[in-house]
Write an enzyme that holds these catalytic residues in place. Structure first.
Site, PDB file in Angstrom:
ATOM      1  N   GLY A 162       0.827  -1.207   0.000  1.00  0.00           N
ATOM      2  CA  GLY A 162       0.000   0.000   0.000  1.00  0.00           C
ATOM      3  C   GLY A 162       0.855   1.247   0.000  1.00  0.00           C
ATOM      4  O   GLY A 162       1.990   1.258  -0.475  1.00  0.00           O
ATOM      5  N   GLY A 163       0.301   2.308   0.562  1.00  0.00           N
ATOM      6  CA  GLY A 163       1.021   3.582   0.612  1.00  0.00           C
ATOM      7  C   GLY A 163       2.301   3.485   1.420  1.00  0.00           C
ATOM      8  O   GLY A 163       3.146   4.383   1.353  1.00  0.00           O
ATOM      9  N   GLY A 168      24.256  15.535 -28.001  1.00  0.00           N
ATOM     10  CA  GLY A 168      23.665  15.973 -26.738  1.00  0.00           C
ATOM     11  C   GLY A 168      24.198  15.178 -25.564  1.00  0.00           C
ATOM     12  O   GLY A 168      24.312  15.689 -24.440  1.00  0.00           O
ATOM     13  N   ALA A 169      24.560  13.923 -25.817  1.00  0.00           N
ATOM     14  CA  ALA A 169      25.060  13.091 -24.723  1.00  0.00           C
ATOM     15  C   ALA A 169      26.440  13.564 -24.268  1.00  0.00           C
ATOM     16  O   ALA A 169      26.801  13.426 -23.099  1.00  0.00           O
ATOM     17  CB  ALA A 169      25.087  11.629 -25.151  1.00  0.00           C
TER      18      ALA A 169
HETATM   19  C1  HXC Z   1      -3.678  -4.810  11.303  1.00  0.00           C
HETATM   20  C2  HXC Z   1      -2.501  -6.573  10.462  1.00  0.00           C
HETATM   21  C3  HXC Z   1      -2.291  -5.893   9.255  1.00  0.00           C
HETATM   22  C4  HXC Z   1      -2.842  -4.582   9.133  1.00  0.00           C
HETATM   23  C5  HXC Z   1      -1.344  -7.794   9.115  1.00  0.00           C
HETATM   24  N1  HXC Z   1      -1.897  -7.754  10.317  1.00  0.00           N
HETATM   25  N2  HXC Z   1      -1.569  -6.679   8.430  1.00  0.00           N
HETATM   26  N3  HXC Z   1      -3.192  -6.039  11.478  1.00  0.00           N
HETATM   27  N4  HXC Z   1      -3.508  -4.093  10.185  1.00  0.00           N
HETATM   28  N5  HXC Z   1      -2.656  -3.859   8.030  1.00  0.00           N
HETATM   29  C6  HXC Z   1      -1.860  -8.768  11.344  1.00  0.00           C
HETATM   30  C7  HXC Z   1      -2.691  -9.991  11.034  1.00  0.00           C
HETATM   31  O1  HXC Z   1      -4.007  -9.803  11.421  1.00  0.00           O
HETATM   32  C8  HXC Z   1      -1.987 -11.025  11.874  1.00  0.00           C
HETATM   33  O2  HXC Z   1      -2.385 -10.848  13.213  1.00  0.00           O
HETATM   34  C9  HXC Z   1      -0.543 -10.626  11.804  1.00  0.00           C
HETATM   35  O3  HXC Z   1      -0.530  -9.250  11.441  1.00  0.00           O
HETATM   36  C10 HXC Z   1       0.241 -11.385  10.775  1.00  0.00           C
HETATM   37  O4  HXC Z   1      -0.449 -11.320   9.547  1.00  0.00           O
HETATM   38  P1  HXC Z   1      -0.720 -12.596   8.657  1.00  0.00           P
HETATM   39  O5  HXC Z   1      -1.712 -12.214   7.634  1.00  0.00           O
HETATM   40  O6  HXC Z   1      -1.049 -13.762   9.532  1.00  0.00           O
HETATM   41  O7  HXC Z   1       0.694 -12.847   8.042  1.00  0.00           O
HETATM   42  P2  HXC Z   1       1.084 -13.294   6.565  1.00  0.00           P
HETATM   43  O8  HXC Z   1       0.292 -14.479   6.160  1.00  0.00           O
HETATM   44  O9  HXC Z   1       2.556 -13.422   6.559  1.00  0.00           O
HETATM   45  O10 HXC Z   1       0.674 -12.079   5.625  1.00  0.00           O
HETATM   46  C11 HXC Z   1       1.302 -10.851   5.782  1.00  0.00           C
HETATM   47  C12 HXC Z   1       0.615  -9.800   4.904  1.00  0.00           C
HETATM   48  C13 HXC Z   1      -0.912  -9.819   5.174  1.00  0.00           C
HETATM   49  C14 HXC Z   1       0.890 -10.120   3.430  1.00  0.00           C
HETATM   50  C15 HXC Z   1       1.224  -8.464   5.224  1.00  0.00           C
HETATM   51  O11 HXC Z   1      -1.137  -9.746   6.566  1.00  0.00           O
HETATM   52  C16 HXC Z   1      -1.623  -8.713   4.524  1.00  0.00           C
HETATM   53  O12 HXC Z   1      -1.929  -8.767   3.316  1.00  0.00           O
HETATM   54  N6  HXC Z   1      -1.909  -7.688   5.310  1.00  0.00           N
HETATM   55  C17 HXC Z   1      -2.631  -6.526   4.781  1.00  0.00           C
HETATM   56  C18 HXC Z   1      -1.773  -5.740   3.899  1.00  0.00           C
HETATM   57  C19 HXC Z   1      -2.462  -4.508   3.473  1.00  0.00           C
HETATM   58  O13 HXC Z   1      -3.251  -4.539   2.545  1.00  0.00           O
HETATM   59  N7  HXC Z   1      -2.246  -3.464   4.263  1.00  0.00           N
HETATM   60  C20 HXC Z   1      -2.944  -2.228   4.116  1.00  0.00           C
HETATM   61  C21 HXC Z   1      -2.302  -1.547   2.967  1.00  0.00           C
HETATM   62  S1  HXC Z   1      -2.979  -0.022   2.756  1.00  0.00           S
HETATM   63  P3  HXC Z   1      -2.395 -12.025  14.294  1.00  0.00           P
HETATM   64  O14 HXC Z   1      -3.076 -11.449  15.455  1.00  0.00           O
HETATM   65  O15 HXC Z   1      -3.151 -13.152  13.652  1.00  0.00           O
HETATM   66  O16 HXC Z   1      -0.964 -12.360  14.531  1.00  0.00           O
HETATM   67  C22 HXC Z   1      -1.897   0.937   3.511  1.00  0.00           C
HETATM   68  C23 HXC Z   1      -2.266   2.331   3.383  1.00  0.00           C
HETATM   69  C24 HXC Z   1      -1.090   3.168   3.734  1.00  0.00           C
HETATM   70  O17 HXC Z   1      -0.974   0.535   4.087  1.00  0.00           O
HETATM   71  C25 HXC Z   1      -1.382   4.506   3.205  1.00  0.00           C
HETATM   72  C26 HXC Z   1      -0.285   5.426   3.462  1.00  0.00           C
HETATM   73  C27 HXC Z   1      -0.569   6.704   2.747  1.00  0.00           C
END
Ligand code: HXC
Length: 532
Positions: free
Chosen positions: A184-185, A419-420
């Site tokens: 994500g971001g 130019g290069a």
């Molecule tokens: C809260 C989260 C989390 C999140 C993971 N966890 N991502 N909790 N917020 N964004 C937690 C899970 O619930 C889990 O908790 C633990 O972390 C481990 O995650 P798993 O999924 O079991 O691990 P894994 O299978 O290795 O997968 C990792 C992962 C996946 C690929 C990162 O968790 C995932 O896709 N997470 C979401 C990614 C995402 O889309 N993030 C938001 C992006 S948007 P427990 O309690 O079971 O241990 C963003 C916006 C930012 O970031 C903007 C900035 C401008």
């Protein structure tokens, strides 16, 4: 974590006071991260824990942790009932090679290293400390991104980090090390920093993951193919360094820091140099025996002239037609920008232009002299390049060199056309010292193309192909005799010296030493390192 300056209790141990015991318990619990099971899962993925990473990166026992006892104050979705030690990030300061740095390491064992408000505030605190105290900041990222339970607070937390990345840009070196998912971001903080490291097999970066890609575009792609090391080091150019393992990665980060100043207010550290400044490099005479169309890797030239033949390459797999990196000359850090005839004949294309321009801007921001090695037939032609914006991207090199006020030395090794020639830090782009080897060819274009344009009517008037070929050969030889040498450029004063190849190392070091206190008044502002 051991503290090398800790006061040792030499007296007979006695039971600690209750308040001290309470502190020790709280510290121990916080240091346990997400607990044994999640730590084991982290290891099973072949990853170190956040604390182990900090230990590997920093000088032994130098880490001073801050905000260990911070935790989230958010309560939604049951967060109030969960243990969230350190709010999922380890932060503080320490030393690398005896020099201070600030560091943070996201702890994937705690809510997947996700970023909530308190987590972001911890990162911002060390970023502020780094900026205010003029020391580099290093982020070790391993995170599921914005903490979903904390909603907009998480997004605002990211915004605070991005803001600080930009405020610190060109002020202190900023390094991002991707050691897990970065989705994500969240990828934009690394992208705003100066250098991004990734480790094979464990690092991934993408704005939207494979599932979203499939839903949105129908493309099926794996995690690795979408956002792994190969994708970002060779294709997107997001990543500057790839490591085989975490220890290899931390060794590389430490090496990179050894070339850099602590901030824009300093010069890079000078190191003891056992390599004689006057060491001749007779192997470079081979350059002048080469067929001008024959490719070679410019690395061989760099290794010949650099102190102890060491070159620390930046973005090696990306835009291989242009090589960037650090070496030392006479003990001083120098940034190298070199055309590489082994790929695309060393021509400048879109990716090479971006790569060069951003590196030049980094060097200029941090007082690092630039050595440009030119062997370039021109900008790379083609519809794809034109429509992709080679004009816009190519202009970035011109802008970067023209604005750079650090010492700039250019050596034309072989070809420098059109130019290069200008773009590779020519004299009139404010090059301080411009040299050429005797085999250099400097002209508006190469002999074959020039003859086709200048004599198109004479060539068209030939009655046979044989006559045309003979005329073309004669005219090309005449053109080459006049322009395919450095002497016309030298007579115009656009070269300071035509030098013998064997003297190249000594000449460059001598020039650098002369330029060491170079001042260009009124030009220090506005040196942020915008991602190009
Ligand atoms: C809260 C989260 C989390 C999140 C993971 N966890 N991502 N909790 N917020 N964004 C937690 C899970 O619930 C889990 O908790 C633990 O972390 C481990 O995650 P798993 O999924 O079991 O691990 P894994 O299978 O290795 O997968 C990792 C992962 C996946 C690929 C990162 O968790 C995932 O896709 N997470 C979401 C990614 C995402 O889309 N993030 C938001 C992006 S948007 P427990 O309690 O079971 O241990 C963003 C916006 C930012 O970031 C903007 C900035 C401008």
């Amino acid at each position: 974590m051991a503290d090398k300056d800790a006061v040792k209790d030499v007296k007979t141990p006695r039971p600690a006071a209750a308040s001290v015991q309470r502190l020790r318990k709280a510290v121990e619990k916080a240091r346990g991260g997400g607990g044994a099971a999640r730590v084991e899962a982290q290891k099973a993925r072949g990853k170190f824990t956040a604390r182990e990473r900090v230990q590997y990166l920093l000088d032994e026992g130098s880490f001073q942790e801050l905000d260990l006892l911070v935790s989230t104050r958010a309560t939604a979705f049951g967060l109030q009932d969960r243990e969230i030690p350190g709010d999922g990030v380890v932060a503080g300061f320490g030393q690398v090679n005896g020099r201070e740095v600030c560091v943070y390491a996201q702890d994937f064992t705690v809510l997947g290293g996700s970023l909530g408000l308190a987590h972001a505030q911890k990162i911002c605190k060390v970023m502020d400390l780094a900026r205010d105290n003029r020391v580099p900041v290093i982020g070790l990222l391993d995170s599921g991104g914005a903490r979903i339970q904390e909603g907009v607070d998480s997004l605002d937390g990211y915004a605070e980090i991005f803001l600080r990345n930009v405020q610190a840009s060109g002020v202190i070196p900023q390094i991002s090390v991707i050691l897990g998912p970065c989705a994500g971001g969240a990828v934009y903080s690394p992208a705003l920093t100066d250098f991004v490291f990734m480790v094979e097999g464990i690092s991934h970066m993408f704005v939207t993951g494979p599932d979203v890609v499939k839903a949105a575009t129908g493309e099926e792609v794996s995690f690795d193919a979408l956002g792994g090391c190969e994708a970002h080091s060779a294709k997107s150019g997001v990543c500057h360094f790839v490591a085989k393992s975490e220890p290899d990665c931390f060794r590389q980060v430490r090496e990179l820091l050894s070339y850099l100043p602590q901030s824009r207010e300093e010069k890079p550290p000078r190191v003891a140099n056992p390599d004689p400044v006057r060491r001749a490099v007779p192997l470079l005479e081979k350059m002048c025996d080469l067929d001008p169309r024959k490719p070679y890797r410019v690395h061989h030239v760099i290794w010949q002239i650099a102190d102890e033949h060491k070159f620390f390459e930046v973005q090696a797999p990306y835009a291989k037609n242009l090589v960037t990196g650090f070496c030392r000359l006479g003990g001083e850090t120098v940034g190298i920008v070199a055309n590489n005839p082994a790929h695309l004949a060393g021509a400048l294309d879109i990716n090479a232009s971006d790569k060069a321009a951003r590196f030049i801007r980094f060097l200029n921001a941090f007082n690092i002299p630039i050595l440009t090695l030119a062997d370039v037939p021109g900008y790379w032609p083609g519809v794809q390049q034109e429509h992709g914006g080679i004009i816009r991207h190519g202009a970035k090199i011109l802008h970067a060199y023209a604005e750079a006020t650090v010492p700039k030395i250019t050596v034309v090794l072989r070809k420098a056309y059109g130019g290069a020639y200008i773009a590779m830090s020519s004299k009139h782009m404010r090059g301080d010292f411009n040299f050429a080897l005797p085999c250099a060819e400097i002209a508006v274009m190469g002999p074959a193309g020039a003859v086709e344009i200048l004599y198109s009517r004479d060539l068209a008037a030939c009655r046979s192909e044989a006559e045309r070929a003979a005329l073309k050969t004669r005219l090309t030889a005449e053109y080459a005799a006049k322009f395919a040498s450095p002497y016309q450029t030298a007579s115009a004063g656009s070269l300071d010296e035509v030098i013998e190849p064997a003297q190249l190392r000594h000449k460059v070091i001598r020039a650098l030493r002369f330029l060491k206190d170079k001042r260009t008044p009124g030009t220090h502002e506005n040196r942020g390192n915008i991602p190009l």
